[in-house]
Design a protein around this motif. Structure first.
Motif, PDB file in Angstrom:
ATOM      1  N   PRO A  27       0.167   3.883  -6.108  1.00 20.79           N
ATOM      2  CA  PRO A  27      -0.328   5.182  -6.704  1.00 20.79           C
ATOM      3  C   PRO A  27      -0.347   6.328  -5.688  1.00 20.79           C
ATOM      4  O   PRO A  27      -1.013   5.934  -4.517  1.00 20.79           O
ATOM      5  N   GLY A  28      -0.129   7.417  -5.955  1.00 19.40           N
ATOM      6  CA  GLY A  28      -0.265   8.453  -4.754  1.00 19.40           C
ATOM      7  C   GLY A  28       0.564   9.750  -5.088  1.00 19.40           C
ATOM      8  O   GLY A  28       1.374   9.874  -6.019  1.00 19.40           O
ATOM      9  N   PRO A  29       0.374  10.744  -4.090  1.00 19.38           N
ATOM     10  CA  PRO A  29       0.866  12.264  -4.639  1.00 19.38           C
ATOM     11  C   PRO A  29       2.347  12.180  -4.256  1.00 19.38           C
ATOM     12  O   PRO A  29       2.675  13.157  -3.605  1.00 19.38           O
ATOM     13  N   LEU A  30       3.385  11.524  -4.893  1.00 17.43           N
ATOM     14  CA  LEU A  30       4.578  11.580  -4.637  1.00 17.43           C
ATOM     15  C   LEU A  30       5.199  11.462  -6.180  1.00 17.43           C
ATOM     16  O   LEU A  30       5.189  10.738  -7.011  1.00 17.43           O
ATOM     17  N   SER A  31       6.013  12.768  -6.540  1.00 19.76           N
ATOM     18  CA  SER A  31       6.879  12.852  -7.959  1.00 19.76           C
ATOM     19  C   SER A  31       8.097  12.625  -7.723  1.00 19.76           C
ATOM     20  O   SER A  31       8.626  13.213  -6.724  1.00 19.76           O
ATOM     21  N   LEU A  32       8.981  11.729  -8.393  1.00 20.10           N
ATOM     22  CA  LEU A  32      10.406  11.233  -8.219  1.00 20.10           C
ATOM     23  C   LEU A  32      10.961  11.843  -9.495  1.00 20.10           C
ATOM     24  O   LEU A  32      10.666  11.620 -10.657  1.00 20.10           O
ATOM     25  N   VAL A  33      12.147  12.540  -9.387  1.00 22.06           N
ATOM     26  CA  VAL A  33      12.866  13.187 -10.467  1.00 22.06           C
ATOM     27  C   VAL A  33      14.001  12.315 -10.726  1.00 22.06           C
ATOM     28  O   VAL A  33      14.813  11.732  -9.727  1.00 22.06           O
ATOM     29  N   LEU A  34      14.008  11.650 -11.978  1.00 23.14           N
ATOM     30  CA  LEU A  34      14.981  10.682 -12.223  1.00 23.14           C
ATOM     31  C   LEU A  34      15.635  11.163 -13.647  1.00 23.14           C
ATOM     32  O   LEU A  34      15.167  12.022 -14.322  1.00 23.14           O
ATOM     33  N   PRO A  35      16.684  10.224 -13.999  1.00 20.47           N
ATOM     34  CA  PRO A  35      17.405  10.647 -15.270  1.00 20.47           C
ATOM     35  C   PRO A  35      16.510  10.357 -16.387  1.00 20.47           C
ATOM     36  O   PRO A  35      15.903   9.330 -16.386  1.00 20.47           O
ATOM     37  N   LYS A  36      16.458  11.258 -17.374  1.00 16.30           N
ATOM     38  CA  LYS A  36      15.365  10.891 -18.625  1.00 16.30           C
ATOM     39  C   LYS A  36      15.912  10.211 -19.584  1.00 16.30           C
ATOM     40  O   LYS A  36      17.081   9.956 -20.069  1.00 16.30           O
ATOM     41  N   GLN A  37      14.908   9.371 -20.189  1.00 16.05           N
ATOM     42  CA  GLN A  37      15.190   8.815 -21.423  1.00 16.05           C
ATOM     43  C   GLN A  37      15.287   9.894 -22.409  1.00 16.05           C
ATOM     44  O   GLN A  37      14.616  10.739 -22.712  1.00 16.05           O
ATOM     45  N   ALA A  38      16.204   9.319 -23.383  1.00 17.90           N
ATOM     46  CA  ALA A  38      16.419  10.358 -24.594  1.00 17.90           C
ATOM     47  C   ALA A  38      15.207  10.704 -25.446  1.00 17.90           C
ATOM     48  O   ALA A  38      14.831  11.607 -25.904  1.00 17.90           O
ATOM     49  N   SER A  39      14.105   9.457 -25.609  1.00 11.30           N
ATOM     50  CA  SER A  39      12.847   9.755 -26.128  1.00 11.30           C
ATOM     51  C   SER A  39      11.748  10.757 -25.490  1.00 11.30           C
ATOM     52  O   SER A  39      11.017  11.249 -26.455  1.00 11.30           O
ATOM     53  N   VAL A  40      12.101  11.045 -24.509  1.00 11.41           N
ATOM     54  CA  VAL A  40      11.397  12.095 -23.871  1.00 11.41           C
ATOM     55  C   VAL A  40      11.716  13.662 -24.352  1.00 11.41           C
ATOM     56  O   VAL A  40      13.039  13.925 -24.057  1.00 11.41           O
ATOM     57  N   PRO A  41      10.935  14.172 -24.910  1.00 13.46           N
ATOM     58  CA  PRO A  41      11.344  15.500 -25.419  1.00 13.46           C
ATOM     59  C   PRO A  41      11.538  16.710 -24.492  1.00 13.46           C
ATOM     60  O   PRO A  41      11.264  16.557 -23.350  1.00 13.46           O
ATOM     61  N   THR A  42      12.731  17.258 -24.779  1.00 16.55           N
ATOM     62  CA  THR A  42      13.198  18.389 -23.516  1.00 16.55           C
ATOM     63  C   THR A  42      12.055  19.405 -23.506  1.00 16.55           C
ATOM     64  O   THR A  42      12.246  19.916 -22.403  1.00 16.55           O
ATOM     65  N   VAL A  43      11.456  19.735 -24.104  1.00 19.09           N
ATOM     66  CA  VAL A  43      10.398  20.697 -24.099  1.00 19.09           C
ATOM     67  C   VAL A  43       9.297  20.368 -22.856  1.00 19.09           C
ATOM     68  O   VAL A  43       8.980  21.103 -22.081  1.00 19.09           O
ATOM     69  N   ALA A  44       9.292  18.856 -22.606  1.00 14.43           N
ATOM     70  CA  ALA A  44       8.520  18.549 -21.660  1.00 14.43           C
ATOM     71  C   ALA A  44       9.285  18.600 -20.268  1.00 14.43           C
ATOM     72  O   ALA A  44       8.611  18.975 -19.400  1.00 14.43           O
ATOM     73  N   THR A  45      10.418  18.680 -20.171  1.00  8.48           N
ATOM     74  CA  THR A  45      11.133  18.767 -18.854  1.00  8.48           C
ATOM     75  C   THR A  45      12.129  20.033 -18.881  1.00  8.48           C
ATOM     76  O   THR A  45      12.680  20.205 -17.975  1.00  8.48           O
ATOM     77  N   GLY A  46      11.388  21.124 -19.382  1.00  8.36           N
ATOM     78  CA  GLY A  46      12.070  22.634 -19.264  1.00  8.36           C
ATOM     79  C   GLY A  46      13.376  22.401 -19.692  1.00  8.36           C
ATOM     80  O   GLY A  46      14.120  23.401 -19.073  1.00  8.36           O
ATOM     81  N   GLY A  47      13.815  21.664 -20.569  1.00  8.18           N
ATOM     82  CA  GLY A  47      15.303  21.648 -20.915  1.00  8.18           C
ATOM     83  C   GLY A  47      16.303  20.818 -20.112  1.00  8.18           C
ATOM     84  O   GLY A  47      17.358  20.743 -20.456  1.00  8.18           O
ATOM     85  N   LEU A  48      15.568  20.273 -19.158  1.00 14.20           N
ATOM     86  CA  LEU A  48      16.539  19.575 -18.325  1.00 14.20           C
ATOM     87  C   LEU A  48      16.653  18.054 -18.875  1.00 14.20           C
ATOM     88  O   LEU A  48      15.793  17.385 -19.596  1.00 14.20           O
ATOM     89  N   ASP A  49      17.976  17.400 -18.277  1.00 13.89           N
ATOM     90  CA  ASP A  49      17.940  15.946 -18.576  1.00 13.89           C
ATOM     91  C   ASP A  49      17.339  15.000 -17.653  1.00 13.89           C
ATOM     92  O   ASP A  49      17.647  13.824 -17.610  1.00 13.89           O
TER      93      ASP A  49
END
Ligand code: TXA
Ligand code: MG
Length: 307
Positions: free
Chosen positions: A88-110
């Motif tokens: 655990p720690g202050p690092l965020s990793l950007v990865l390809p998203k699951q289809a179940s994650v609503p695009t409203v959460a990802t600002g329209g990104l995949d």
């Protein structure tokens, strides 16, 4: 309502999340507005509460690394190496998203940014809510992130079922965001984990975003700003309100540590405190230009930007 983060309070907050409500959540970086990532209405309410543009993606918070597959489809060898070392720690990793994650959460990104926060209250809340949580910083768009429960603006607090008080955030600035979706990792936002620390683990330099298609949608020039304008100065004068590395010359000056980690931990707290004095401006002494100060310099520069 600010609640001390007892097991009972965390349980109550988890039930609120399950009902689709929003909760103020402590993390090691800054306080966040937690919501169930799979609940589109709750995610929409988060954007409304912050007054945040719809194309600015949220970071999804997990209780442990293995939960990555709930929201992402690929976890590369590099991602595994970084997660093993920094989560655990202050690092965020950007990865390809699951289809179940609503695009409203990802600002329209995949793609989706994920991290495991290094705060026991945050991880317990995620476990008890039984779902990964979106959590943008608990400030309105373009204002200062809170690192103490009491620094959350009233306008935000009124939209939350409760705020779990987990004390002062130990890191004090937001997570580092790294895009892991291409051939080479790209640093999108400097933050709590330094570029050098990441490069040491990967064994090679990482690229930096320079605008263009892989830039990070949330990186506006002006961001993280207190109400009072910030000005960079060589040295604080006896009448200035501001932040220095030296003994204060008046009651509206804060002395911050001269190491980047100590400085980051105090920065937002000090800006919140100074802002409450309604100064004409806040003067900040120039920062060292060595690598360890990259994230702090980034925050101060954005705060001085008048755009
Ligand atoms: O430390 C933190 O990360 C805090 C705590 C609460 O965890 N959260 C936070 O979230 O700083 P927020 O919403 O204030 O900043 C999220 C930023 C976005 O503005 C964007 O720059 C980047 O993370 N981001 C999120 N998802 C992304 C994606 N899919 N692609 C590129 N950048 C992304
Ligand atoms: Mg933010």
């Amino acid at each position: 309502m600010i609640l001390s983060a007892t097991p009972d309070a965390i349980g109550e907050a988890a039930r609120a999340i399950v009902r689709g409500e929003l909760v103020g959540m402590p993390t090691e970086t800054v306080y966040g507005i937690a919501a169930n990532v799979f609940d589109e209405n709750a995610v929409r309410a988060t954007f409304r509460l912050k007054n945040r543009p719809a194309d600015n993606p949220l970071i999804v918070h997990l209780a442990r690394t293995q939960q990555w597959s709930l929201v992402a489809t690929v976890f590369s060898a590099d991602a595994e190496r970084l997660a093993a070392h920094f989560w655990p720690g202050p690092l965020s990793l950007v990865l390809p998203k699951q289809a179940s994650v609503p695009t409203v959460a990802t600002g329209g990104l995949d793609t989706v940014a994920i991290r495991v926060p290094d705060h026991p209250t945050a991880r317990q809340l995620i476990l008890e809510a039984g779902t990964p949580l979106t959590a943008p910083s608990a400030n309105s768009f373009m204002s200062l992130s809170p690192t103490r429960a009491q620094d959350i603006e009233t306008a935000i607090a009124t939209g939350l079922s409760c705020i779990l008080d987990g004390g002062s955030c130990l890191v004090g600035i937001e997570s580092t965001v790294v895009d892991m979706t291409g051939a080479e990792p790209i640093l999108l936002r400097p933050g709590g984990v330094s570029r050098l620390a990441i490069e040491r683990i990967l064994g090679r330099p990482i690229l930096t975003t320079r605008g263009g298609e892989r830039r990070s949608p949330g990186m506006y020039d002006r961001h993280y700003a207190p109400v009072a304008p910030i000005r960079l100065v060589e040295r604080l004068g006896p009448l200035d309100c501001g932040i220095s590395f030296r003994a204060p010359l008046n009651a509206s000056q804060a002395r911050l540590p001269n190491d980047a980690i100590g400085y980051a931990k105090e920065l937002y707290k000090s800006l919140h405190d100074l802002d409450r004095l309604n100064p004409r401006e806040i003067a900040v002494e120039l920062l060292p230009d060595s690598d360890e100060w990259e994230a702090v310099r980034d925050r101060i520069l954005r705060a001085t930007s008048r755009k």
